[in-house]
Design a protein around this motif. Structure first.
Motif, mmCIF file in Angstrom:
data_model
loop_
_atom_site.group_PDB
_atom_site.id
_atom_site.type_symbol
_atom_site.label_atom_id
_atom_site.label_comp_id
_atom_site.label_asym_id
_atom_site.label_seq_id
_atom_site.Cartn_x
_atom_site.Cartn_y
_atom_site.Cartn_z
ATOM 1 N N VAL A 1 58.368 13.538 23.637
ATOM 2 C CA VAL A 1 57.576 12.825 24.643
ATOM 3 C C VAL A 1 57.130 13.845 25.695
ATOM 4 O O VAL A 1 57.955 14.595 26.219
ATOM 5 N N ILE A 2 55.821 13.860 25.976
ATOM 6 C CA ILE A 2 55.306 14.924 26.857
ATOM 7 C C ILE A 2 54.486 14.362 28.026
ATOM 8 O O ILE A 2 53.985 13.243 27.955
ATOM 9 N N PRO A 3 54.320 15.171 29.087
ATOM 10 C CA PRO A 3 53.583 14.721 30.282
ATOM 11 C C PRO A 3 52.100 15.113 30.226
ATOM 12 O O PRO A 3 51.640 15.684 29.244
ATOM 13 N N TRP A 4 51.394 14.845 31.349
ATOM 14 C CA TRP A 4 49.943 15.002 31.356
ATOM 15 C C TRP A 4 49.452 16.304 31.977
ATOM 16 O O TRP A 4 48.259 16.549 32.006
ATOM 17 N N ASN A 5 50.361 17.130 32.475
ATOM 18 C CA ASN A 5 49.852 18.280 33.245
ATOM 19 C C ASN A 5 49.386 19.451 32.377
ATOM 20 O O ASN A 5 48.462 20.164 32.750
ATOM 21 N N LEU B 1 55.391 12.646 17.898
ATOM 22 C CA LEU B 1 55.117 13.071 19.273
ATOM 23 C C LEU B 1 54.293 12.034 20.019
ATOM 24 O O LEU B 1 53.289 11.546 19.494
ATOM 25 N N LYS B 2 54.748 11.733 21.245
ATOM 26 C CA LYS B 2 53.961 10.813 22.079
ATOM 27 C C LYS B 2 53.360 11.579 23.252
ATOM 28 O O LYS B 2 54.068 12.044 24.136
ATOM 29 N N PRO B 3 52.009 11.665 23.284
ATOM 30 C CA PRO B 3 51.363 12.314 24.435
ATOM 31 C C PRO B 3 51.403 11.378 25.651
ATOM 32 O O PRO B 3 51.730 10.201 25.526
ATOM 33 N N ALA B 4 51.042 11.916 26.821
ATOM 34 C CA ALA B 4 51.018 11.088 28.032
ATOM 35 C C ALA B 4 49.829 10.128 27.979
ATOM 36 O O ALA B 4 48.813 10.413 27.343
ATOM 37 N N GLU B 5 49.959 9.011 28.698
ATOM 38 C CA GLU B 5 48.946 7.959 28.592
ATOM 39 C C GLU B 5 47.558 8.401 29.051
ATOM 40 O O GLU B 5 46.562 7.954 28.482
ATOM 41 N N THR B 6 47.470 9.272 30.071
ATOM 42 C CA THR B 6 46.137 9.641 30.570
ATOM 43 C C THR B 6 45.514 10.810 29.807
ATOM 44 O O THR B 6 44.314 11.044 29.924
ATOM 45 N N PHE C 1 62.240 15.768 25.585
ATOM 46 C CA PHE C 1 61.442 15.099 26.623
ATOM 47 C C PHE C 1 61.027 16.098 27.690
ATOM 48 O O PHE C 1 61.834 16.892 28.172
ATOM 49 N N THR C 2 59.766 16.049 28.092
ATOM 50 C CA THR C 2 59.311 16.751 29.289
ATOM 51 C C THR C 2 58.639 15.724 30.177
ATOM 52 O O THR C 2 57.743 15.000 29.734
ATOM 53 N N GLY C 3 59.072 15.657 31.417
ATOM 54 C CA GLY C 3 58.497 14.685 32.343
ATOM 55 C C GLY C 3 59.311 14.624 33.616
ATOM 56 O O GLY C 3 59.996 15.594 33.975
ATOM 57 N N SER C 4 59.272 13.481 34.273
ATOM 58 C CA SER C 4 59.905 13.380 35.590
ATOM 59 C C SER C 4 61.422 13.252 35.477
ATOM 60 O O SER C 4 61.957 12.806 34.457
ATOM 61 N N THR C 5 62.089 13.618 36.552
ATOM 62 C CA THR C 5 63.549 13.530 36.590
ATOM 63 C C THR C 5 63.987 12.069 36.468
ATOM 64 O O THR C 5 64.980 11.761 35.799
ATOM 65 N N GLU D 1 63.295 18.520 29.982
ATOM 66 C CA GLU D 1 62.595 19.478 30.861
ATOM 67 C C GLU D 1 61.995 18.644 31.980
ATOM 68 O O GLU D 1 61.030 17.914 31.752
ATOM 69 N N LEU D 2 62.546 18.746 33.190
ATOM 70 C CA LEU D 2 62.192 17.779 34.230
ATOM 71 C C LEU D 2 61.484 18.431 35.425
ATOM 72 O O LEU D 2 60.862 19.471 35.291
ATOM 73 N N GLY D 3 61.598 17.819 36.570
ATOM 74 C CA GLY D 3 60.817 18.240 37.728
ATOM 75 C C GLY D 3 61.350 19.489 38.418
ATOM 76 O O GLY D 3 62.373 20.053 38.033
ATOM 77 N N GLY D 4 60.635 19.929 39.461
ATOM 78 C CA GLY D 4 61.057 21.117 40.191
ATOM 79 C C GLY D 4 60.553 21.116 41.627
ATOM 80 O O GLY D 4 59.722 20.285 42.017
ATOM 81 N N VAL E 1 52.294 21.216 38.403
ATOM 82 C CA VAL E 1 53.050 22.200 37.629
ATOM 83 C C VAL E 1 54.525 22.022 37.990
ATOM 84 O O VAL E 1 54.879 22.077 39.175
ATOM 85 N N CYS E 2 55.357 21.817 36.971
ATOM 86 C CA CYS E 2 56.782 21.575 37.259
ATOM 87 C C CYS E 2 57.402 22.751 37.985
ATOM 88 O O CYS E 2 58.276 22.581 38.829
ATOM 89 N N CYS E 3 56.940 23.980 37.667
ATOM 90 C CA CYS E 3 57.548 25.159 38.273
ATOM 91 C C CYS E 3 56.721 25.674 39.453
ATOM 92 O O CYS E 3 56.900 26.812 39.894
ATOM 93 N N GLU F 1 61.426 16.624 47.937
ATOM 94 C CA GLU F 1 60.953 15.844 46.786
ATOM 95 C C GLU F 1 59.753 16.502 46.110
ATOM 96 O O GLU F 1 58.926 17.120 46.784
ATOM 97 N N GLU F 2 59.648 16.306 44.810
ATOM 98 C CA GLU F 2 58.541 16.904 44.064
ATOM 99 C C GLU F 2 57.267 16.082 44.317
ATOM 100 O O GLU F 2 57.233 14.884 44.049
ATOM 101 N N ILE F 3 56.223 16.736 44.833
ATOM 102 C CA ILE F 3 54.961 16.025 45.126
ATOM 103 C C ILE F 3 54.029 16.099 43.921
ATOM 104 O O ILE F 3 53.311 15.178 43.618
#
Ligand code: NAD
Length: 488
Positions: free
Chosen positions: A164-168, A190-195, A241-245, A265-268, A298-300, A395-397
Motif C-alpha cells: 500500500v503506497i502514498p501519493w507523494n 499493490l494498492k496505489p493512493a486514491e488521488t 506499507f508506506t504512508g502516515s503514522t 515506512e511512515l511520517g517524519g 516528502v516524508c524525509c 507534527e508532520e505538516i
C-alpha cells in the motif's frame, strides 16, 4: 543579429517553457489483475483530477472485496505455479525488462506524474522516473545473487505481498515496493493512493508488455477501504506499507496476532542543522531543497531548521531573499520550482497548520510570488519565533512549511533534533568532519545527510526509528523484509 538576455526587460528573462511530451493517459483505467485490465466488480470509478487546474484527468476503477479476493488468488496461483519455481536468473530478466521499458517511456511517465500529482516536471523528469528505473535495475541484479546477500543461508520468498503506497511519489513508491519483492521471488498485489493511481496503472501496461507471467503483479486502485481489505486479507503473507503514522499504527494493530510479516515506512519531521562554520550559501540552497522539493510532500523533508545563533539573522535573510526567487506555478513548465498541492484535502490540512502556527505565537512569512487562480496552491512558508512545544515543530505538516529554531551548542542541536516522536531523516551542515560524525551518530534518524539533503540511491537503505516506522527499503537491507532465511 545578436540578442543577449542582459538587454531584455526584467520580466522577459523568465518565459514559460512547457513540457509537451504526450502523457498518453486513457480516459478510463480498470484494475490490473492476472495480467489484464478488468472492470471492478461493482463498476465503481473514481474521478481523478489535475490538482494544478482542478480539471478532469481520467477515471479509475475502485477495487472492492471480490476484486481484492480475485487479485490475491491470482497472486497466490502465480506464486505457487510459476514465480517460485522459476530460476532466479529468469526472474531477473523480467525485472530488467520492466526497467528498460520504463526507461523508454520515461518522458511520458514524467508528464503523467506531474499532471496527476502536481509536482514540477523538473522533479518528475530528473528524480522520480530515473530513480524508479534505477530501482528496477538494481533489484534485477540481485535476483540471482541472493546467496551472496545472505551467505550460509537460503533465502526463501514469503509468498504473496500486499503493498500500500502514498501519493507523494506514486511511481517511485511502486518501484520501491515491487522491485525487491519480485527479485526475492514473491508475487504482489499493490494498492496505489486514491488521488494518484495513474503512473502505477501505466506501470501495469509496462508489466503486461514485459510479458511478466499473469498474476505476478496485480494493481488494485482504491481508497482506504481497499487498503484495509488488502491488509486484512487472510491469504496475504506480508504487508509493506508506506504512508502516515496514524494508518501505520492501525495496520500494526490489525496485524497483531496474525502470521503476517510487515514493514512500515511512515511520517517524519526532520531537523536540518546548520552550524556557524557551514558554507552558508550552499546551506541556504540545501534548506530550500530540503523543504520545498515536491512542495514539502516528502516524508524525509527538512521541515525543522535548526540554525546556530550567531548566523541565524544572516541565514534567515538569505533564505527569504532566495524564497522570493522561487517560481510557483504550472507543474509542466520546466522553470517551475514549486508545483501544486496534491489535493484539496491536503491543502486544507496545510492551511490549518498555518493558522495554528500563528495562533501559537510563531511569526509567519511568505514570499510575494503570484498564485494561479485555479488549482491547489500554497506559497513556500517559513515560521520564526518557534518553540519546541509548538505543534508546527512537533507534527508532520507535509507541505512547503519550514519552522526555524536556533541553538548554541551541538548538544542543544542534537537534543532539539531528537525531541519529536519521529526519527526518519536529518541533515547537518558544517565544514568540520568530526562534527559531522558527532552529530550524525547522535541524531536518532534512519538517514542523515551531511552538507547535502534529499539524496537517494537504490543501493542505500531508507527507513525510520520511533514513529517513523520499521524495516528498511533500498539496498541489500531492502531484500531482508521479503525473505525468510533457512540455514544451508
Ligand atoms: P495515508 O496513510 O493516509 O495513506 C497511505 C496509503 O494508505 C493510501 O494508499 C491510502 O489509501 C491507504 N490507507 C489509508 N488508510 C488505510 C487503512 N486503514 N488500511 C490500509 N490502507 C490505508 O498517507 P498519505 O497521506 O497518502 O501519505 C502521506 C504520508 O506518507 C506522510 O505521513 C508521509 O510522511 C508518509 N510517507 C512515508 C514515506 C517513508 O518512506 N517513510 C514515504 C512517503 C510518504
Amino acid at each position: 543579429m545578436s540578442t543577449t538576455t542582459a538587454s531584455l526587460p526584467l520580466d522577459w528573462t523568465y518565459a514559460p517553457a512547457p513540457e509537451k511530451a504526450d502523457p498518453n493517459i486513457s480516459e478510463r483505467y480498470d484494475l490490473f489483475i492476472n495480467g489484464e485490465f478488468v472492470p471492478s466488480s461493482d463498476a465503481q470509478y473514481r474521478r481523478i483530477i489535475i490538482p494544478s487546474r482542478e480539471t478532469f484527468l481520467c477515471e479509475v476503477a475502485e477495487a472492492g472485496k471480490p476484486d481484492i479476493d480475485r487479485a490475491v488468488r491470482a497472486a497466490r496461483s502465480a506464486y505457487s505455479k510459476i514465480w517460485s519455481k522459476m530460476p532466479p536468473r529468469e526472474r531477473g530478466k523480467y525485472i530488467f525488462r520492466i526497467a528498460r521499458l520504463l526507461q523508454e517511456r520515461a518522458r511520458e511517465m514524467a508528464v503523467a506524474e506531474s499532471l496527476n500529482g502536481g509536482k514540477p516536471i523538473r522533479e518528475s523528469r530528473d528524480t522520480d522516473i530515473p530513480l524508479s528505473v534505477a530501482h528496477f535495475f538494481y533489484y534485477a541484479g540481485w535476483a540471482d545473487k541472493l546467496i551472496y546477500a545472505f551467505p550460509g543461508a537460503r533465502a526463501r520468498a514469503l509468498g504473496v505481498c500486499g503493498q500500500v503506497i502514498p501519493w507523494n511519489f506514486p511511481l517511485l513508491m511502486a518501484a520501491w515496493k515491487i522491485a525487491p519483492a519480485l527479485a526475492t521471488g514473491n508475487t504482489v498485489v499493490l494498492k496505489p493512493a486514491e488521488t494518484t493511481p495513474v503512473t502505477a496503472l501505466k506501470l501495469a501496461e509496462i508489466i503486461r508488455d514485459a510479458d511478466l507471467p499473469p498474476g505476478v503483479v496485480n494493481i488494485v486502485p482504491g481508497g482506504r477501504s481497499t487498503g484495509q481489505l488488502l491488509v486484512e486479507h487472510p491469504d496475504v503473507d506480508k504487508i509493506a506499507f508506506t504512508g502516515s503514522t496514524a494508518v501505520g499504527k492501525w495496520i500494526m494493530k490489525a496485524l497483531a496476532g496474525t502470521r503476517k510479516k510487515y514493514t512500515l515506512e511512515l511520517g517524519g519531521k526532520a531537523a536540518n542543522i546548520i552550524f556557524e562554520d557551514a558554507a552558508i550559501d550552499q546551506a541556504v540552497e540545501g534548506i530550500i531543497n530540503a523543504i520545498f522539493f515536491n512542495q514539502g510532500h516528502v516524508c524525509c523533508a527538512g521541515s525543522r531548521l535548526l540554525v546556530q545563533e550567531g548566523i541565524a539573522d544572516t541565514v534567515i535573510s538569505k533564505l527569504k531573499k532566495r524564497m522570493e526567487t522561487l517560481i510557483l506555478g504550472d507543474p509542466l513548465d520546466k522553470n517551475t520550482d514549486v508545483g501544486a498541492i496534491n489535493s484539496k484535502e491536503q491543502l486544507d490540512k496545510i492551511e490549518r497548520y498555518l493558522q495554528v502556527g500563528q495562533e501559537e505565537g510563531a511569526e509567519m512569512w511568505q514570499p510575494t510570488c503570484p498564485v494561479p487562480e485555479k488549482g491547489f496552491w500554497c506559497r513556500p512558508t517559513l515560521f520564526t519565533n518557534v518553540s519546541q512545544s509548538h505543534r508546527i515543530t512537533q507534527e508532520e505538516i507535509f507541505g512547503p512549511v519550514l519552522s526555524i529554531q536556533t541553538f548554541r551548542t551541538a548538544e542543544e542541536a542534537i537534543e532539539k533534533a531528537n525531541n519529536t516522536p519521529y526519527g526518519l531523516s536529518g541533515g547537518v551542515w558544517t565544514d568540520k568532519g568530526a562534527k559531522i560524525f558527532k552529530v550524525t551518530r547522535q541524531v536518532k534518524a534512519g538517514v542523515m545527510w551531511a552538507n547535502t539533503f534529499n539524496k537517494f540511491d537504490p543501493s542505500s537503505p531508507f527507513g525510520g526509528y520511533k514513529e517513523s516506522g520499521m524495516g528498511r527499503e533500498g539496498g541489500w537491507h531492502g531484500l531482508m523484509p521479503y525473505v525468510e532465511l533457512e540455514s544451508l
